[in-house]
Each structure stands twice: as C-alpha cells, then as structure tokens.
Design an enzyme around this catalytic site. Structure first.
Site, PDB file in Angstrom:
ATOM      1  N   ASP A 236     -21.288  36.567  58.047  1.00  0.00           N
ATOM      2  CA  ASP A 236     -21.334  35.405  58.955  1.00  0.00           C
ATOM      3  C   ASP A 236     -21.874  34.521  58.185  1.00  0.00           C
ATOM      4  OD1 ASP A 236     -20.954  37.146  60.838  1.00  0.00           O
ATOM      5  OD2 ASP A 236     -22.780  38.378  60.976  1.00  0.00           O
TER       6      ASP A 236
ATOM      7  N   HIS B 261     -24.145  40.304  59.332  1.00  0.00           N
ATOM      8  CA  HIS B 261     -23.554  40.719  58.834  1.00  0.00           C
ATOM      9  C   HIS B 261     -23.012  39.750  58.034  1.00  0.00           C
ATOM     10  CE1 HIS B 261     -21.692  41.288  63.117  1.00  0.00           C
ATOM     11  NE2 HIS B 261     -21.191  43.062  62.488  1.00  0.00           N
TER      12      HIS B 261
END
Ligand SMILES: [Mn+2]
Length: 441
Positions: free
Chosen positions: A102, A99
């Site tokens: 992240d 993502h």
C-alpha cells in the site's frame, strides 16, 4: 501542498448539527465508563482503502478521483504519505494501518522492493514525529502478486514459502521501526481450491512453522507487538485455513501458538462465515483472544466481502457491548477496513465515510455502556441460568457429579419447568435504549 483544501478539521457538533463535516455523536473528549471516547474507540484509517484503492470491482475499472493520482511510481507513494497525514490530522484519528504494497510499489526484485519500502518508511517516520497518529498495525500483502497464486506460507512451492517469509521479516522490521502496536496476519491465499491437488497436512504444518518463525524473529529484533490472526472463511480461496475464530483458535492451539496470537475480527468476514460480528467477538472474548477489530459491514443482500463503512447502529451496539465486556481492546483498535462505494468517488466521500463509521461506533459505545450500567442483559441472563447457581446445577458447575449421580437425580424428576427466553421483549428494550441515545437521554 494540500490534498483536501476545502475541508477543515472535523469537530464534534452534537446530534442536532446539520454540518456534513462534523461529528454528531463521536466526541473524543466525552467520558463513557471512565474513559474518553478517543481512548476507548482507538479508531484507525486503513491506508489501502483510503489512499491506494481505485474503487475498481470485478466488473469495472476504478472510478476514484484522488488529487494524488497525477503522480506515478515513488512520487505517487510519497504524495500518498502527504495526503494521508493531512487526512489523519483533519479527521483527528489516532491510528492507521497498512500492508507493505500500500505504501510503496514493488520493485523488479525483492531487494528493490525493500529499498522502496525503506524510503517511504523513513518518510512516514518523519511525518509521525509531528503527528498524533500512530501505527495500530502493519502487515504484508502476500496474496496479490502472481507469485502467490497457490498461496504463500501454504504454497506448494518452497521458493514461495521463502519469499513470503522474507516479506514478513521485512514487515516485522518496519513494524518495529514505526512502533506498531500490533502485527496482523490475514490468510490471503492461505487455503485451497480443491483437495484433488492439495496436501492439506503439509500446508497446515507449514503454516504452523511459518508463524513460529515469525514469533522467533520478532523476539530476536525486540519487536513486542501483539500478533493477530484475521479470520476469513472464503475469498479468494474456496477453503481458507483461518475460516473463523473457532477454527483459528483450534489451529493456534494445535501448533502451540495460542500464547503469541490474538484475533483481529472483521465484521464482514464474520458474516461471510455465517456468523454475526458479535458472535466472533464473543467467541474470542470468552477465550481471552480478542485483540483488535476491522470495523466494516457487509451488504445484507450480497454474499461477498463488500467492506462497507459501518452504519448499522444495532450491530455497533452489540459489538461495543463485547468490547466493553472485554475491558476494551488493549493494544487493538477499530480499524476501518472499509471502502467508499464505487459511486462515492470524490475525496470528500472519504470524510463522510469515516464520519459515519466513527459516529456509528460512538453511538454503539454509548448505548452498550448504558445497557451494561443498567444490567439490562446481565440481570436477565443471570436469572435465565439461575438453575446453575444452586442445587444440582451448582454441583455440575463445581464438578461434584458424574453420570451416575445425574441419572439418579434425573430419575427423580417429574416435570421440568421452563421459563420464556423473552427474545422479543429484549429486542424491544434494545430499541428503547437506542432511541433514548438519539434523544440524548
Ligand atoms: Mn473484508
């Protein structure tokens, strides 16, 4: 600098090896059904669980010991990239997934967040040049930040809809930049808590509009990844709009999106929906909608999304059966959306976890291929449905009868003879195949 100094490259040593840092069943070069295991299984490492996750749970703070945690902010983000590519190389894994949040910290503004992303994406692109590991898929996190408290594309607030769209726009650009093979949409907070404050029709229509805008923008920038919806029935909201494959497929068809999306099916989400993993895979497969897999498992005694590494060989066998029958996953793969347990907090545990996951799916692949080669289930099922291969059954399948003809036929019936479903015999046969795979037969 090395983050996993004590660990050598993980190699295949076979079922009798006692080396904890070796594959016992996953042999990347071994051919099964005409393809190497590496080509067929297409394993991916989930960036969030492996490099960002601190192993906190609703009852306690994080326990994870990670050598990169001595850094902060963008330095931490950069250290994670270095650690990630060392990990990919040592594990010999062909893919990873992430993502937006992240890989890079959110800034104070959207513009600042995008600048942070640009720096890390450029660094990842640089590392990918010297690495065999490619991007299976990326996505954006439109659920953690408080702005998404009431959802993202299904929020009651139009500003949030716009913010979510801007983040997905950036996500699509990143996917194109890094050559992502797929792009995932997980509902996150796309659902509701209670109908007494919710306009369900508007929320669903907005979700449909949002996905169309994403399709249009991907076309505009020439990003040809396969779009994937990842169903989940609950958590965080009590009612998620992408409950399971069946409801997701109905949604896609209603909003005329079925040609642009497939499903990313997660084992633990299937069980939360009251299904088996293989049910979700089968439902997607028979409708031509199986795209990719989040390979994990839930805990049989806990009713929440524990995201454990897969180790149940019975389930990996039935899952691989579906994947083989699908002709593989195409551009999809087996992404370990799985985290080590809170008590498994050392860096070494990250290797043990991926090794058990990869070995479990390798066993599943071998056993499922053998079952298919021997027509174990196919012959039984063909016989079980043989009444549809001739006579009135064939007329039904070929659309040659109506209720009048069926009534006339039924009136002439005296006795309907059933045959046994042989469930226990088939389960015994499954066990036999599993145990023969252990013995290397
Ligand atoms: Mn999960």
């Amino acid at each position: 600098m090395s983050y996993f100094q004590s660990i050598e490259k993980i190699k295949y040593e076979g079922p009798s090896s006692r080396n904890p840092y070796a594959f016992k069943f996953y042999n990347p070069e071994e051919k099964i059904g005409g393809r190497t295991m590496e080509e067929f299984l297409r394993f991916g490492v989930a960036y969030w669980h492996t490099f960002t996750e601190d192993l906190s749970d609703p009852f306690g703070i994080g326990t994870a010991i990670r050598p990169w945690d001595k850094f902060n902010g963008m330095d931490l983000a950069k250290a994670r990239v270095e650690a990630a590519f060392e990990f990919f190389e040592k594990l010999g894994v062909p893919y990873f997934c992430f993502h937006d949040v992240d890989i890079a910290p959110e800034g104070r503004t959207l513009r600042e967040s995008n600048q942070n992303l640009d720096i890390i994406v450029a660094m990842i692109k640089d590392y990918m040049k010297d690495s065999k590991t490619k991007l299976l898929w990326n996505t954006v996190n439109n659920f953690s930040h408080p702005r998404f408290v009431h959802g993202a594309a299904s929020s009651n607030h139009a500003d949030v809809f716009a913010y979510a769209a801007a983040k997905v726009k950036k996500g699509l650009e990143i996917g194109k930049e890094l050559g992502a093979e797929n792009y995932v949409f997980w509902g996150g907070r796309e659902g509701y808590e209670t109908l007494i404050n919710t306009d369900m029709k508007l929320e669903l229509d907005n979700l449909g509009r949002f996905f169309h805008m994403a399709v249009d923008y991907a076309k505009e920038i020439g990003f040809d990844a396969q779009f994937l919806i990842e169903p989940k029935p609950k958590e965080p909201t009590s009612h998620q709009y992408d409950f399971d494959v069946a409801s997701g497929y109905a949604f896609l068809q209603h909003y005329d999106l079925q040609d642009y999306f497939k499903f990313n099916i997660e084992a633990n989400h299937a069980t939360l929906a009251g299904h088996t993993f293989e049910h979700e895979l089968r439902y997607a497969r028979v409708n031509g909608m199986l795209g990719s897999v989040d390979a994990n498992q839930g805990h049989p005694l806990l009713g929440w999304d524990t995201d454990e590494f897969p180790s149940d060989l019975y389930t990996t066998t039935l899952a691989m059966y579906e994947i083989i029958k699908n002709g593989g996953l195409g551009r999809g793969g087996l992404n370990f959306d799985a985290k080590v347990r809170r008590g498994s907090f050392t860096p070494e545990d990250l290797f043990h976890a991926h090794i058990v996951g990869m070995d479990s799916f390798a066993v599943g692949l071998k056993v499922a291929q053998k079952l298919i080669d021997d027509h174990v289930l196919e012959d039984f099922i063909a016989e079980r449905y043989s009444s549809f291969h001739e006579g009135i059954g064939l007329d039904i399948v070929e659309g040659k009868v109506d209720f009048h003809k069926l009534e006339a036929y039924a009136l002439g019936l005296t006795d309907i003879k059933h045959t046994s479903g042989r469930l226990e015999l088939l389960k015994a046969t499954m066990n036999q195949y599993l145990l023969r795979a252990y013995a290397g037969e």
